[in-house]
Design an enzyme around this catalytic site. Sequence first.
Site, mmCIF file in Angstrom:
data_model
loop_
_atom_site.group_PDB
_atom_site.id
_atom_site.type_symbol
_atom_site.label_atom_id
_atom_site.label_comp_id
_atom_site.label_asym_id
_atom_site.label_seq_id
_atom_site.Cartn_x
_atom_site.Cartn_y
_atom_site.Cartn_z
ATOM 1 C CG PHE A 10 -2.887 9.544 4.928
ATOM 2 C CD1 PHE A 10 -3.280 10.708 5.698
ATOM 3 C CD2 PHE A 10 -3.421 8.286 5.433
ATOM 4 C CE1 PHE A 10 -4.042 10.523 6.883
ATOM 5 C CE2 PHE A 10 -4.031 8.151 6.754
ATOM 6 C CZ PHE A 10 -4.658 9.481 7.308
ATOM 7 C CB ALA A 39 -4.373 5.185 -0.783
ATOM 8 C CG PHE A 40 -9.829 8.494 -2.851
ATOM 9 C CD1 PHE A 40 -10.819 7.336 -3.017
ATOM 10 C CD2 PHE A 40 -10.190 9.664 -3.857
ATOM 11 C CE1 PHE A 40 -12.208 7.577 -3.782
ATOM 12 C CE2 PHE A 40 -11.677 9.821 -4.324
ATOM 13 C CZ PHE A 40 -12.381 8.741 -4.514
ATOM 14 C CD GLU A 41 -6.281 11.925 -2.775
ATOM 15 O OE1 GLU A 41 -7.274 12.541 -2.437
ATOM 16 O OE2 GLU A 41 -5.533 11.349 -2.071
ATOM 17 C CB ILE A 65 -3.641 1.524 8.622
ATOM 18 C CG1 ILE A 65 -2.340 1.435 8.071
ATOM 19 C CG2 ILE A 65 -3.854 0.639 10.075
ATOM 20 C CD1 ILE A 65 -1.094 2.192 8.968
ATOM 21 C CB THR A 69 -15.284 4.263 10.377
ATOM 22 O OG1 THR A 69 -14.273 4.547 9.552
ATOM 23 C CG2 THR A 69 -15.282 5.077 11.411
ATOM 24 C CG HIS A 71 -12.306 6.180 5.490
ATOM 25 N ND1 HIS A 71 -13.034 7.213 4.396
ATOM 26 C CD2 HIS A 71 -11.157 6.148 5.217
ATOM 27 C CE1 HIS A 71 -11.929 7.576 3.697
ATOM 28 N NE2 HIS A 71 -10.957 7.418 4.288
ATOM 29 C CG PHE A 96 -2.304 -2.557 -6.284
ATOM 30 C CD1 PHE A 96 -3.374 -1.222 -6.176
ATOM 31 C CD2 PHE A 96 -2.236 -3.109 -5.012
ATOM 32 C CE1 PHE A 96 -4.045 -1.236 -5.130
ATOM 33 C CE2 PHE A 96 -2.926 -3.055 -4.139
ATOM 34 C CZ PHE A 96 -3.993 -2.048 -4.124
ATOM 35 N NE ARG A 110 4.911 -7.452 2.684
ATOM 36 C CZ ARG A 110 4.338 -7.876 1.785
ATOM 37 N NH1 ARG A 110 3.147 -8.201 1.687
ATOM 38 N NH2 ARG A 110 4.720 -7.962 0.307
#
Length: 134
Positions: A10, A39-41, A65, A69, A71, A96, A110
């Site tokens: 993503f 990123a959640f994975e 980003i 919401t 989220h 990280f 970045r």
Amino acid sequence: LMIAVIISEFNKEIVDGLLEGCETSLKDYQLHIIKVPGAFELPAAAQKCVESQKYNAVITLGCIIKGDTDHYDYICQAVSNGIMNISIKSHIPVLFGVLTCQNAQLAFERSRDNDSNKGFEVGNAAKTLLQSIR
């Protein structure tokens, strides 16, 4: 030395820049690139890499980003806490390299080909950690 580099697909253009920086920093190391959807994975993949005992370090690269919401807040917290928990319990360095930015412009800044590239920074941190535990 073998290093797992887990990348989120993503925000691909930004993460590709992070990966390029990381690869530049770690040009003398063997890297195994692992792709996950978002990123959640990243924490789950990092945990599997640590458990496999095949790697000397694990690097996570991604980009979250802020949108309109909540989220963003939930994902940032889940990912950072997940990776931190794995890092604390791990016998190898888990790093990280996830950008958490208020807008796309900050994320692109970045991930450019320069000294501010977060992937390059995380790669350098991995080298330092690996040298200190040898």
